[in-house]
Design a protein around this motif. Structure first.
Motif, mmCIF file in Angstrom:
data_model
loop_
_atom_site.group_PDB
_atom_site.id
_atom_site.type_symbol
_atom_site.label_atom_id
_atom_site.label_comp_id
_atom_site.label_asym_id
_atom_site.label_seq_id
_atom_site.Cartn_x
_atom_site.Cartn_y
_atom_site.Cartn_z
ATOM 1 N N LEU A 1 0.820 -1.214 0.000
ATOM 2 C CA LEU A 1 0.000 0.000 0.000
ATOM 3 C C LEU A 1 0.851 1.260 0.000
ATOM 4 O O LEU A 1 0.514 2.251 -0.648
ATOM 5 C CB LEU A 1 -0.920 -0.004 1.228
ATOM 6 N N THR B 1 -1.909 9.029 2.493
ATOM 7 C CA THR B 1 -3.128 9.045 3.304
ATOM 8 C C THR B 1 -2.829 9.584 4.693
ATOM 9 O O THR B 1 -1.675 9.728 5.084
ATOM 10 C CB THR B 1 -3.721 7.633 3.403
ATOM 11 N N LEU C 1 -3.242 0.697 8.265
ATOM 12 C CA LEU C 1 -3.432 2.067 7.789
ATOM 13 C C LEU C 1 -2.352 3.000 8.334
ATOM 14 O O LEU C 1 -1.864 3.890 7.625
ATOM 15 C CB LEU C 1 -4.820 2.575 8.194
ATOM 16 N N GLU D 1 0.886 2.186 6.479
ATOM 17 C CA GLU D 1 0.794 2.731 5.123
ATOM 18 C C GLU D 1 1.037 4.234 5.119
ATOM 19 O O GLU D 1 1.805 4.763 4.312
ATOM 20 C CB GLU D 1 -0.584 2.425 4.533
ATOM 21 N N SER D 2 0.378 4.929 6.048
ATOM 22 C CA SER D 2 0.505 6.377 6.093
ATOM 23 C C SER D 2 1.925 6.808 6.411
ATOM 24 O O SER D 2 2.433 7.777 5.843
ATOM 25 C CB SER D 2 -0.454 6.954 7.136
ATOM 26 N N ARG E 1 -7.398 2.869 -5.827
ATOM 27 C CA ARG E 1 -7.154 2.301 -4.502
ATOM 28 C C ARG E 1 -7.964 1.028 -4.292
ATOM 29 O O ARG E 1 -7.451 0.050 -3.742
ATOM 30 C CB ARG E 1 -7.486 3.330 -3.415
ATOM 31 N N SER F 1 -10.418 0.792 1.370
ATOM 32 C CA SER F 1 -10.320 1.742 0.253
ATOM 33 C C SER F 1 -10.829 3.114 0.657
ATOM 34 O O SER F 1 -10.203 4.134 0.367
ATOM 35 C CB SER F 1 -11.101 1.214 -0.951
ATOM 36 N N GLY G 1 -8.755 5.637 2.799
ATOM 37 C CA GLY G 1 -7.630 6.369 2.214
ATOM 38 C C GLY G 1 -7.894 7.864 2.183
ATOM 39 O O GLY G 1 -7.943 8.478 1.111
ATOM 40 N N ARG H 1 -7.174 11.767 2.593
ATOM 41 C CA ARG H 1 -6.031 12.670 2.460
ATOM 42 C C ARG H 1 -6.127 13.752 3.521
ATOM 43 O O ARG H 1 -7.229 14.137 3.923
ATOM 44 C CB ARG H 1 -5.987 13.303 1.072
#
Length: 541
Positions: A87, A125, A147, A150-151, A329, A360, A363, A365
């Motif tokens: 991701l 994200t 998450l 990933e961020s 995504r 999804s 995600g 911003r």
């Protein structure tokens, strides 16, 4: 004086946004309130905040990225490393390539390099925005860990891609081989700088603390300077300051496992960093709203250059870009999560469409996207204005706002009672509690013998040690007797926590009552209340 006024107004807006997010019954995330307040300030005030992009980058990104790396659960990050890397790296490249070409096709007046730059800044994200949205809904821990990981990494990869896109826009040339070699130097150099500087600083301050004592103020200040030092040193060596800040945060988490710091220093430092995180993220979103009216005027002019005259084309662009981001995504998550999430887990169930949709939609911003897009240069190398800069900033703002709104509406029903393959971390936690309690009993026994040896009041030491060891024996018995299912354990712990909080609040009320009746001095009261606050913080977590 005006600059001071601007700063105070921005800070006040951050405070008000926190109040509004709790008062308004609709579960909207705090960033939306901050954007709205910023827009009000931009419309009402007769001044505008003009920030140097490099200064903006330096002020906000290093501490936020450093703190993300410092606090992320590293073990969980490594357990789902393939999912996180897919991701954070694969999806970023997939998004930059796909959205860059799509944006250039959608808006021909935006040069391809600028389109890739915009795609790069909208690829990272923001887990803080997701947490704000999901604060009233139980989100699976494993999903949140993925998450967060990933961020943490896609911030760096997305902003590194932005760096190459801006360089291509300024020079008008792009070499894949040169970019690949440059990327290796930028990435490896940034990581080495972040790890090396943090390791050296940590060992130096540990040496000084052991020899001359610990000063909590200096310890906190050092932690604040490390991300900025890592960032500036890496940039001076033409490496990635972004990756240096991330690597510094991860290294900080490792070097602090020695446990050298005093407990009060850690508590005070955590409070300082929580305040910095809240303030920095809040100011970024307030600035987004404050810049919105002026950016809208410039973006509308840019739209007219494309052959359109109606401002509503801006909404069309924003909606189209958000749909494109969502589709890319969703496709990537559907393929990558199905491949990686269950690998090595035997016959674990395949992730459901509901889980894939939630991953999804999560995600969202946020601050990093805004910080990145505001760093676009103001002028080209020849002094001419940077092409489509206002339009790129406005589109990035639109992506942030629409993604926040979409997640606010869609995530709560998707997250409700959502299940995913779990990590079975409760047993390990209980074993750790039992092992720690046994180590505490051994240490107390040894200390009691050493302290009481040769003293006439040895029975006092024995009695005191007995009371402490009884507490730890109770913890061991409870941990070894935990044969209940996880829900029963959690329910029991919640009851115990609630009752403990009731007792602590009653103690605090009585202390304050005694102060008001002048039966207790203020200094003694502060000491007692601090002890109760520390206990309440423990039970409240």
């Amino acid at each position: 004086m005006q600059n001071v006024t601007i700063i105070l107004v921005l800070l006040l807006a951050v405070i008000v946004s926190g109040i509004l997010s709790r008062v308004v019954p609709i579960p909207l995330p705090r960033p939306l309130f901050q954007i709205a307040l910023g827009a009000v300030i931009g419309l009402v005030a007769d001044w505008r905040v003009t920030l140097d992009p490099e200064l903006f980058f330096l002020l906000f990104l290093p501490p936020l990225l450093f703190l993300d790396g410092w606090r992320i659960p590293r073990e969980e990050l490594f357990k789902d490393g393939k999912a996180v890397l897919g991701l954070a790296l694969g999806l970023v490249v997939f998004t930059v390539l796909g959205m860059g070409l799509f944006i250039n096709w959608l808006i021909p007046s935006m040069p391809l390099a600028v389109a890739f730059g915009l795609a790069a800044v909208i690829s990272p994200t923001d887990p803080i925005a997701v947490s704000a949205i999901a604060q009233r809904v139980s989100i699976p821990k494993r999903m949140m860990h993925i998450l967060e990981g990933e961020s943490l990494l896609n911030d760096a990869s997305g902003l590194v891609c932005l760096r190459f896109a801006v360089a291509a826009a300024l020079t008008g040339a792009f070499s894949l081989q040169e970019a690949a070699m440059n990327f290796l130097w930028v990435a490896i150099g940034g990581v080495v700088v972040g790890v090396g500087l943090t390791w050296c600083v940590a060992h130096a301050k540990s040496f000084i603390s052991h020899r001359f004592g610990e000063d909590f103020g200096s310890q906190i200040l050092i932690s604040l300077l490390i991300p900025f030092g890592s960032y500036l040193l890496a940039e001076h060596l033409h490496c990635s300051g972004i990756l240096a800040a991330v690597a510094a945060g991860l290294t900080m988490g490792f070097v602090e496992t020695t446990g050298d710091l005093q407990a009060t220093t850690r508590i005070r430092r955590n409070t300082v960093w929580d305040t910095i995180q809240f303030t920095a993220n809040g100011i970024i979103f307030v600035l987004l709203g404050e810049q919105l009216p002026g950016i809208l005027d410039g973006a509308a002019e840019t739209v007219r250059l494309t052959g359109h005259h109606e401002p509503w084309w801006l909404a069309v662009y924003i909606l189209a870009i958000n749909i494109g981001l969502a589709l890319l995504r969703f496709l990537w998550v559907m393929v990558w999560i199905r491949i990686t999430l269950n690998r090595g887990e035997g016959k674990a169930p395949t992730p459901s469409w509901r889980l894939i949709t939630a991953m999804s939609l999560a995600g969202v911003r946020g601050a990093i996207t805004l910080a990145g897009v505001l760093t676009l240069p103001l002028v080209m190398n020849d002094g001419s204005p940077f092409p489509a800069r206002d339009l790129a900033i406005f589109l990035a703002m639109g992506v942030i706002i629409v993604s926040l709104i979409a997640a606010s509406i869609g995530l709560p029903p998707l997250l409700k009672d959502l299940k995913m393959p779990e990590e079975h971390g409760h047993a390990a936690e209980e074993h750790a509690r039992v092992a720690a309690a046994r180590a505490a009993i051994t240490a107390v026994e040894q200390a009691e013998h050493e302290m009481a040896e040769g003293r006439h009041d040895a029975d006092i030491y024995v009695a005191a040690a007995g009371r402490i060891m009884d507490y730890y024996r109770h913890r061991i018995e409870r941990g070894e007797a935990d044969v209940e299912d996880a829900k029963t354990i959690q329910h029991r712990e919640k009851i115990e926590r609630d009752l403990a909080l009731v007792a602590l609040q009653a103690e605090r009320r009585e202390i304050y009552r005694m102060v008001r009746r002048r039966r207790l001095g203020s200094e003694a009261a502060r000491k007692l209340v601090r002890e109760l606050d520390l206990l309440e913080a423990r039970f409240g977590t």
